[in-house]
Design a protein around this motif. Structure first.
Motif, PDB file in Angstrom:
ATOM      1  N   ILE A  62       0.949   4.368  -2.643  1.00 50.72           N
ATOM      2  CA  ILE A  62       0.694   5.738  -2.187  1.00 50.72           C
ATOM      3  C   ILE A  62       1.888   6.645  -2.480  1.00 50.72           C
ATOM      4  O   ILE A  62       1.724   7.836  -2.749  1.00 50.72           O
ATOM      5  N   ALA A 116      -4.385   8.749   3.583  1.00 56.96           N
ATOM      6  CA  ALA A 116      -4.622   7.397   3.103  1.00 56.96           C
ATOM      7  C   ALA A 116      -3.671   6.420   3.760  1.00 56.96           C
ATOM      8  O   ALA A 116      -4.060   5.347   4.220  1.00 56.96           O
ATOM      9  N   LEU A 117      -2.406   6.802   3.805  1.00 61.78           N
ATOM     10  CA  LEU A 117      -1.399   5.862   4.292  1.00 61.78           C
ATOM     11  C   LEU A 117      -1.444   5.748   5.807  1.00 61.78           C
ATOM     12  O   LEU A 117      -1.531   4.651   6.363  1.00 61.78           O
ATOM     13  N   VAL A 171       0.836  -1.197   0.000  1.00 60.58           N
ATOM     14  CA  VAL A 171       0.000   0.000   0.000  1.00 60.58           C
ATOM     15  C   VAL A 171       0.872   1.249   0.000  1.00 60.58           C
ATOM     16  O   VAL A 171       0.600   2.221  -0.710  1.00 60.58           O
ATOM     17  N   SER A 172       1.963   1.210   0.776  1.00 64.52           N
ATOM     18  CA  SER A 172       2.826   2.396   0.804  1.00 64.52           C
ATOM     19  C   SER A 172       3.422   2.665  -0.561  1.00 64.52           C
ATOM     20  O   SER A 172       3.554   3.828  -0.952  1.00 64.52           O
ATOM     21  N   SER A 210      -7.671   2.904   1.584  1.00 62.84           N
ATOM     22  CA  SER A 210      -6.712   3.714   0.820  1.00 62.84           C
ATOM     23  C   SER A 210      -7.306   4.043  -0.543  1.00 62.84           C
ATOM     24  O   SER A 210      -7.087   5.136  -1.069  1.00 62.84           O
ATOM     25  N   ALA A 248      -4.667   3.287   6.377  1.00 63.21           N
ATOM     26  CA  ALA A 248      -4.195   1.945   6.074  1.00 63.21           C
ATOM     27  C   ALA A 248      -3.253   1.401   7.134  1.00 63.21           C
ATOM     28  O   ALA A 248      -3.298   0.216   7.446  1.00 63.21           O
TER      29      ALA A 248
END
Lengths: 628, 470, 104, 177
Positions: A96, A245-246, A92-93, A337, A250
């Protein structure tokens, strides 16, 4: 086993490079460095997962220092739970980070931004993989610090800085509990290793286990924005959207629940602590869902929704279902996210306007891709079958339903009600923002284009959010229950009884579909368009006001007035005055104590001398009493 | 080895001070580099000898002690003096304060501190303390054209003189009770007899505690600290906050070590109260403080509280926590005050919070060291402050003072908010007046680099130092 | 015999407390310094008496050294008081309040 | 009670009286003069307690040099008029009370054992004895005191000189009006 270490160290290296040399690098190079290290971390996490043989092990990197018998060390715990979590965090990171490159394309402080972001990933991975509670605390403080720095990133606005400080201080209040628990563990077990703690928890007194459980719960509440420490998260939306988001969807907010998962073998020895976790989770889930229903700011809707969803994770964990809780954690990371990044696109298109009542149908026509992504995200969030959220939330509700005890049953009722609210606010967001007809001067004339890179990042997440349920499908098929199989070896994981599962799932499906219909009825385009043209009634501003939340309230009055009232009451009064008041009250108390102590320092030199005389008399009195 | 060698470091500092004065007399305007270099040379020579001398029992007619602990604290003092001078030299020459007095007085003060840290006799204890205190009175008033500097000196002098009176009367009472001026044997004689016959000695200890409490700025004897730190030139404040505290602390440590168990029983509750009061009185006022020098003053009061915690645990947990925290404290406060001095414009030290706005961007290096010092003071992991606090808390909980540890943790959390405000100003604030302040100069860069690197390095790898201390 | 040892200590303690009270109660800086001198003098008395009590020269030696301490302290103190008076125009200890807490 | 005892109580009473007058005096000059009396009495007490050299020192240094220094300062600063409001009773209340408590607790401590009941026998330490003790046993202290005096000299000179012209004399943010 170098891969896990690389997962950890790549982002750190990136942060170091950016901090030391970032100023002198060309913009493109700095961006590439920032993204590449996180991508490398993701690749390393994949490699670590591929090389994982199902055998949990502890990787001792280095000793930190030693005091007495106690030697905190940099050691990693590698098992299915931590490796999967690391995989999710780095994946996810990475997405992002890519998104951020486009989102921050006009910002001058991008070096600082990416430096903190990389540092954040490092800190989060530390929480995920650390086996030592002191080492874990490093990550724990690190994410708090990065969060502070990133919330206050746009520091021209003093409110942003204040929000950052609020977040840091509230999470730090939770840290007090962490440190106290740590001190207790140190004195009773003379070890700071998680594995040791879990293995030897049975030797502790039951009351001690309960106390430790409650302390860690309080610490987790700070980090995960649960009652009563949740007020920082909505304010944290001052951060740039990818950060929201991060960090605030998340990863960081799930750090609390993740810590409790790691400690599950110990905490599960204390029914009281488990019940407390479940109760806090369910209450927060309901509370925050109500609050989300009343928001206008797209990011604040999502922020409250995060609080609410993390509440579900607590509930699942408290009900004894680690697998379900972790399942929801993963799926939530994907769809939240997605929603935040989508919201970032919406905000970009709207020239930094956050109000959903000023967006409307033109946004749907302007950016259909964003619309599609947001619908998928809302489906997943609302638990509409067959999106991921349906399975993960269903699993948690089922776990709460099957848990023994009346209290858990009540919590299940509460959580189910919250599920209805969830689907309502999720689609309220979609319908209002993409079908509404903002009247008057509602926002900019022409919408801004959304960068392609930002849009591109939505699709992988949308896919994951929709298909996330495949991680742990219910039933007997060979492909179902994958996550459960994988996690089977992790301590603290227990299987659920099977009966009534179909019934509960059907109920969930029913609720989500009913909620979807209700939302369509309440906020759907048909209703919105039915309303008389507000421009004829009053000046433009007033018209906007009407078509804004007054209209909202009117329609709500038919069906959902109680909800609305409750939501507003919870949001404005309980949160605004009650909880905020509680937190502020503590702060005021400290502030007043601070001021009165400062008043002692009058600037008069004789004040010091008076203290000499008083102190001398006091010490002599104590001595004469002790000697007598 | 002859006893005389143990006087060599002190003798070198004497010679250094006299040389600085002589240099000022012979050359009317000696080059600042010459003065600084010479003073550093003398300090380094003294340090080398301290490092090389083997540990021994009381030497020189039982006047001085020299064991591992003394060596460590003396090195700390010498280091603090050296770093303070590095921070001070350009600061002082820019402001026209870099006369021979500055260097001579710092060297003489260091001499007094070494004597106090190694004192095995109440006479040396009193005289060493007096010597460096007298130097500090003048150093605080170094900027004698400025009213605040003089006022700060006065506010250190008046209670200081009273505290010295208390201390000396306390020594007189201990002598009256035991007939000995030897630090260890005067206190140890309580063990043989009953505590009752030590009655005057207990009263004396109370007075000595008062004198020591003033020097360490323990609550409730700390009210001078914010005023004095605010008014003193920043590098002098750095020296005052580190060198003098550490020297007094070393002496206090020896005092506690020499106390027999039953006397310690009588003293422990007082220490308990003092440390609780100091932690609260240091942490809480910082919360609403908007003047950074005062904030740092309160913070150093709070740090003394942590050191006192470690001292309470000392009989149970040994010297490692006390010593490590002392080292951490020295580096953090030197870093904070030193970089504050470098960030300040010539017209006066930076103090109001608004003045710090945006300095993280315009003056990155001094601001970074200030930030690292503040983070360390707040106890964030990977800094020396964290390891130090952790080690101290573990020792304190083990020694059976959980409530105090709780107060300490609470204090740390409360104070973190205050440090965060400064950090916020440094990095988030919009620069108010660009280009204020002068470039720090090479000497200050050396000091900045050393302090910053050590705080971080010893936060990540404290193992070797901790091992050494044990 | 002269008197019981305790009586001398009591006299010294009385003098000492008078000196300490003087530093607190008086506002004039010179008077505060005088208070400090009284405290040091009281210590001297206690030391000399103890020297007699224990029949050792240590107390007397320390008294002699304290004379030096007192002299040097007074020298610096008076110089400082003069400088403060030059800067602020007052010898009143309670008027020296340029450094103090802000009212926020 | 021996003649020594009578002398001691007489001198003690004199010291207390003179000190009381000094600390409460409204005039600085009077205070210094009372103090000289007190120091004279202390000197005599020193003699009584067997310290003739210290008695001489006390009179020469304390009653002589230091007090004259005080007088000079008093004259220089023209503080020879009575001080206004310097001796209000309220300001004595707190120090007086705490002193009483300290005295009570301290006396309880001092007299808690039998050690302080020991009668003091008359004895005399010759100046030679003190000199020998100072320069053989306590030589380090003497050396330190010499440095103390040096530092005092340097400090007094530094503080006494007017600040150099051209040295930064701007107002700092801390220079509140």
């Amino acid at each position: 086993m170098t891969a896990p270490v690389l997962t950890l160290l790549c982002p750190l290296a990136g942060a170091a490079v950016l901090a030391l040399a970032g100023r002198h690098l060309p913009r493109r190079v700095a961006e590439v460095v920032a993204v590449a290290v996180v991508l490398a971390g993701f690749v390393a996490a994949c490699a670590a997962w591929a090389g994982f043989d199902g055998q949990s092990r502890i990787l001792h990197l280095a000793s930190w220092f030693s005091v007495g018998h106690l030697a905190p060390s940099f050691s990693l715990k590698l098992d299915a739970l931590s490796l999967l979590m690391a995989l999710m965090v780095s994946g996810v990171s990475a997405l992002i980070h890519f998104y951020s490159v486009a989102y921050m394309r006009r910002d001058q402080g991008f070096v600082r931004y990416f430096c903190y972001l990389n540092l954040f990933v490092f800190s989060m991975q530390t929480i995920v993989m650390a086996d030592d509670l002191v080492f874990l605390f490093l990550g724990w403080e690190g994410v708090g610090f990065c969060s502070f720095a990133l919330i206050g990133f746009w520091s021209e606005d003093a409110a942003n800085v204040a929000a950052g400080r609020k977040a840091f201080i509230l999470t730090r209040i939770g840290d007090v509990a962490y440190l106290v628990a740590l001190a207790l563990i140190v004195t009773s077990l003379a070890s700071t290793s998680l594995t040791e703690l879990n293995a030897r928890a049975g030797l502790l007194a039951p009351d001690m286990v309960t106390l430790l459980g409650l302390l860690f719960l309080f610490a987790a509440c700070g980090k995960s924005a649960q009652l009563p420490l949740l007020v920082w998260l909505p304010d944290a939306m001052a951060a740039p959207t990818p950060v929201s988001a991060l960090i605030h969807a998340a990863t960081m907010v799930t750090a609390g629940v993740y810590l409790l998962m790691r400690l599950a073998p110990m905490i599960s020895l204390s029914p009281a602590a488990m019940l407390a976790i479940a109760a806090i989770g369910a209450l927060t889930a309901f509370f925050a869902a109500c609050a989300a229903l009343a928001q206008h700011d797209v990011k604040r809707v999502l922020a409250w929704s995060t609080v609410s969803q993390v509440g579900y994770m607590f509930l699942g964990l408290g009900a004894g279902d680690l697998t379900g809780s972790f399942f929801h954690l993963l799926v939530h990371a994907f769809f939240k996210s997605l929603l935040f990044l989508g919201a970032g696109c919406m905000i970009t298109a709207m020239h930094d306007d956050h109000d959903i009542f000023r967006m409307g149908a033109r946004l749907r026509r302007h950016a259909p891709g964003v619309f599609a992504a947001m619908v998928m995200g809302a489906c997943a969030l609302g638990g509409v079958p067959p999106a991921g959220g349906f399975f993960s939330k269903g699993r948690i509700l089922f776990a709460a339903f099957t848990a023994p005890g009346l209290a858990e049953r009540l919590l299940w009722v509460l959580a189910t009600a919250a599920a209805l609210l969830t689907v309502l606010y999720a689609f309220r967001l979609v319908f209002v923002a993409f079908f509404g007809q903002p009247a008057g001067q509602g926002g900019p004339e022409a919408l801004a284009p959304v960068p392609k890179l930002m849009l591109a990042m939505l699709w992988p997440l949308a896919l994951l959010a929709l298909a996330g349920g495949a991680l742990n499908l219910p039933g007997e098929a060979p492909w179902s229950g994958w996550l459960g199989h994988v996690l089977a070896g992790v301590p603290g994981v227990a299987a659920l009884p099977e009966d009534n599962e179909a019934l509960v799932s059907a109920l969930d499906a029913l609720i989500s579909l009913a909620g979807l219909l209700l939302a369509w009825r309440l906020w759907g385009p048909k209703n919105l368009m039915d309303w008389r043209r507000p421009a004829a009634l009053a000046p433009r501003v007033h018209a906007f006001f009407l078509s804004g939340w007054k209209l909202d309230a009117l329609y709500l009055a038919a069906v959902a007035r109680p909800y609305q009232a409750l939501a507003l009451w919870l949001w404005r009064d309980v949160d605004g005055r009650g909880l905020d008041g509680l937190a502020l009250g503590a702060a005021n108390l400290a502030g007043n104590a601070s001021r009165s102590l400062r008043r002692l320092a009058t600037g008069r030199v004789t004040a010091t001398l008076v203290m000499f005389a008083l102190g001398l008399a006091l010490i002599l009195l104590i001595f004469s009493v002790r000697a007598a | 080895m002859s006893d005389w060698f143990y006087l060599l470091p002190q003798a070198i500092l004497c010679a250094g001070g006299l040389a600085a004065l002589g240099l000022g007399a012979v050359l009317l305007r000696p080059a600042p580099g010459l003065q600084l270099g010479g003073a550093l040379l003398f300090l380094a020579a003294a340090g080398a000898i301290v490092l090389a001398l083997p540990a021994a029992g009381p030497v020189l007619d039982d006047m001085l002690a020299f064991d591992g602990i003394v060596r460590f604290y003396q090195l700390l003092i010498l280091g603090s003096a050296g770093l303070s001078l590095l921070f001070a030299s350009r600061y002082a020459s820019l402001r026209g304060l870099a006369g021979d007095e500055l260097y001579a007085l710092v060297l003489f003060a260091t001499l007094g501190m070494l004597l106090l840290a190694g004192a095995a006799n109440w006479v040396i204890f009193v005289l060493g303390l007096e010597l460096f205190t007298l130097c500090l009175y003048v150093l605080i008033a170094l900027d004698r054209g400025r009213r605040t500097s003089l006022e700060a000196a006065l506010k250190y002098f008046v209670p200081g003189a009273a505290a010295a009176g208390c201390l000396i009367f306390g020594v007189a009472l201990i002598y009256a009770a035991t007939g000995s001026l030897d630090l260890a044997s005067s206190l140890a004689s309580t063990a043989a007899g009953d505590v009752a016959s030590f009655g005057p000695g207990l009263a004396g200890l109370a007075l000595i505690l008062l004198g020591v409490g003033f020097k360490l700025a323990l609550a409730p004897f700390h009210l001078w600290a914010p005023d004095v730190y605010q008014g003193a030139p920043a590098p002098v404040a750095a020296f005052l906050a580190t060198g003098s505290k550490v020297a007094v602390y070393a002496a206090l440590l020896r005092l506690v070590a020499a106390l027999p168990a039953d006397a310690w029983q009588a003293l422990a509750p007082v220490f308990w109260l003092l440390s609780a009061a100091t932690l609260l009185a240091g942490s809480l006022p910082a919360l609403t403080q908007t003047r950074v020098k005062r904030l740092l003053a309160y913070s150093s009061v709070a740090q003394m509280g942590y050191l006192l915690l470690a001292l309470l645990a000392y009989p149970a947990a040994g010297p490692a926590p006390v010593m490590f925290y002392a080292a951490a404290y020295v580096l953090m406060d030197l870093g904070a005050f030193g970089s504050l001095g470098l960030l300040s414009p010539v017209s006066g030290d930076l103090d109001a919070l608004e003045g710090f706005a945006g300095l993280g961007r315009t003056r990155p290096w001094p601001a970074a060291v200030l930030a690292v010092s503040l983070l360390s003071l707040a106890g964030l992991p990977l800094t020396m402050g964290f390891v130090g606090k952790f080690v101290v808390f573990v020792a304190v909980v083990r020694a059976g003072y959980p409530v105090l540890a709780g107060i300490g943790i609470l204090g740390a959390v409360v104070a973190a908010g205050a440090y965060l405000r400064v950090l916020g100003a440094l990095y988030f604030g919009r620069p108010v007046h660009a280009g204020q302040g002068q470039p720090p100069g090479p000497a200050a860069y050396v000091a900045l680099g050393l302090v910053g690197a050590l705080i971080v390095l010893l936060g990540i790898v404290p193992g070797p130092l901790l091992g050494l201390l044990r | 015999m002269i008197v019981p040892f305790g009586h001398v200590l009591l006299l010294a303690a009385l003098l000492f407390l008078m000196g300490l009270s003087c530093t607190i109660a008086r506002r004039n800086l010179v008077m505060i310094l005088i208070g400090v001198e009284i405290m040091l003098n009281a210590s001297g008395l206690a030391l000399v008496a103890s020297s007699l009590r224990w029949m050792s020269m240590d107390g007397q030696a320390l008294t002699a050294l304290i004379l030096g301490v007192a002299a040097s302290e007074v020298t610096v103190g008076l110089a400082l008081v003069m400088a403060v008076r030059r800067a602020s125009g007052s010898l009143d200890a309670d008027r020296q309040t340029a450094l103090k807490e802000d009212d926020r | 009670m021996s003649v020594y005892g009578v002398l001691f109580y007489a001198l003690g009473g004199l010291m207390l009286a003179a000190t009381t007058l000094a600390v409460t005096s409204r005039s600085l000059v009077h205070a210094v003069v009372y103090l000289v009396n007190a120091f004279f009495a202390t000197g005599l007490l020193f003699y009584l307690l067997g310290a003739p050299l210290l008695a001489a020192f006390e009179i020469i240094i304390y009653a002589g040099a230091i007090m004259v220094l005080f007088l000079f300062i008093v004259m220089l600063t023209r503080q020879d008029k009575p001080l206004a409001g310097g001796v209000s009773l309220m300001r004595w209340l707190l120090p007086g009370l705490t002193s009483l408590v300290s005295l009570a607790a301290g006396t309880a401590l001092v007299f808690s054992g039998g050690a302080t009941g020991v009668p003091l026998a008359p004895a005399m330490a010759s100046p030679r004895d003190l000199g020998r003790a100072l320069f053989s046993r306590w030589w380090l202290g003497v050396e330190i005191v010499s440095f103390l005096l040096l530092v005092a000299l340097v400090g007094a000179l530094y503080l006494g000189r007017a600040p150099r012209e051209g040295a930064a004399a701007g107002k700092s943010p801390g220079d509140a009006p």
